[in-house]
Design an enzyme around this catalytic site. Structure first.
Site, PDB file in Angstrom:
ATOM      1  N   HIS A  53       9.693   2.248  -7.077  1.00  0.00           N
ATOM      2  CA  HIS A  53       8.214   2.289  -7.440  1.00  0.00           C
ATOM      3  C   HIS A  53       7.766   1.666  -8.527  1.00  0.00           C
ATOM      4  O   HIS A  53       8.498   1.653  -9.703  1.00  0.00           O
ATOM      5  CB  HIS A  53       7.815   3.682  -6.873  1.00  0.00           C
ATOM      6  CG  HIS A  53       8.249   4.301  -5.597  1.00  0.00           C
ATOM      7  ND1 HIS A  53       7.749   5.246  -4.853  1.00  0.00           N
ATOM      8  CD2 HIS A  53       8.751   3.556  -4.547  1.00  0.00           C
ATOM      9  CE1 HIS A  53       8.393   5.463  -3.876  1.00  0.00           C
ATOM     10  NE2 HIS A  53       8.950   4.589  -3.198  1.00  0.00           N
ATOM     11  N   GLU A  55       5.714   3.436 -10.809  1.00  0.00           N
ATOM     12  CA  GLU A  55       5.968   4.231 -11.771  1.00  0.00           C
ATOM     13  C   GLU A  55       7.573   4.408 -12.176  1.00  0.00           C
ATOM     14  O   GLU A  55       7.776   4.326 -13.458  1.00  0.00           O
ATOM     15  CB  GLU A  55       5.672   5.796 -11.012  1.00  0.00           C
ATOM     16  CG  GLU A  55       4.189   5.682 -11.151  1.00  0.00           C
ATOM     17  CD  GLU A  55       3.943   5.253  -9.575  1.00  0.00           C
ATOM     18  OE1 GLU A  55       2.663   5.555  -9.174  1.00  0.00           O
ATOM     19  OE2 GLU A  55       4.623   4.863  -8.546  1.00  0.00           O
ATOM     20  N   CYS A  83       3.772   9.449  -5.681  1.00  0.00           N
ATOM     21  CA  CYS A  83       4.322  10.376  -4.806  1.00  0.00           C
ATOM     22  C   CYS A  83       5.274  11.331  -5.560  1.00  0.00           C
ATOM     23  O   CYS A  83       5.590  11.074  -6.547  1.00  0.00           O
ATOM     24  CB  CYS A  83       5.312   9.431  -3.604  1.00  0.00           C
ATOM     25  SG  CYS A  83       6.930   8.573  -4.475  1.00  0.00           S
ATOM     26  N   CYS A  86       8.159   9.879  -7.718  1.00  0.00           N
ATOM     27  CA  CYS A  86       7.607   9.371  -9.029  1.00  0.00           C
ATOM     28  C   CYS A  86       7.332  10.667  -9.938  1.00  0.00           C
ATOM     29  O   CYS A  86       7.568  10.569 -11.229  1.00  0.00           O
ATOM     30  CB  CYS A  86       6.670   8.421  -8.898  1.00  0.00           C
ATOM     31  SG  CYS A  86       7.064   6.885  -7.999  1.00  0.00           S
TER      32      CYS A  86
END
Length: 163
Positions: A53, A55, A83, A86
């Site tokens: 992701h 992040e 989410c 992360c």
């Protein structure tokens, strides 16, 4: 303290996914002492990595650049509310401040109708509930095996570091 230029950079990274196969429009930057020390864009499909992701990629980049896993004193700017995966990575790395643009409530209706081939669906509510419980109460089936051997390895690793 929030600085718009860093959010704009996260959005710029997010927008770069519009023309890059294997990416999704989730960009993030890590800031320390007024400068960007890490950047990330979601590359889950391109890297065959469901943890890639924006992040987590920014955290990995910042840790490599700073040669540490300790990101205390850093802020994360991201194009979308993170989410639970992360958020966990942010907590583990010590990031204490986060700024986000779109919320999950705003992103959900945009991504929910996409066909499976276009985006692997993430149920953020289910992810939150799974991450906040003990292993015994999770929907994911889990069984503990060979714990004595694993504990011995952990103890052997930790013992010389206790000095």
């Amino acid at each position: 303290m929030y600085q718009e230029k860093f959010m704009r950079r996260a959005l710029e990274l997010s927008a770069s996914a519009l023309g890059r196969p294997g990416t999704e429009p989730f960009g993030a930057v890590i800031v320390r002492d007024g400068r960007i020390v890490g950047e990330g864009l979601n590359h889950s499909a391109a890297h065959f990595d469901p943890t890639s992701h924006g992040e987590t990629e920014a955290i990995r980049d910042a840790c490599r650049n700073l040669k540490t896993v300790d990101l205390r004193g850093c802020a994360l700017y991201t194009s979308c509310e993170p989410c639970a995966l992360c958020v966990a990575a942010m907590v583990i790395s010590g990031i204490g401040q986060m700024y986000y643009a779109a919320s999950l409530d705003q992103a959900g209706p945009i991504f929910d109708p996409l066909p499976l081939g276009e985006r692997f669906p993430i149920d953020c509510d289910q992810l939150r509930s799974e991450c906040g419980t003990t292993v015994e109460s999770r929907a994911l089936q889990a069984e503990q095996k060979l714990d004595a051997e694993a504990v011995a390895i952990l103890q052997a690793w930790a013992a010389p570091r206790l000095a």
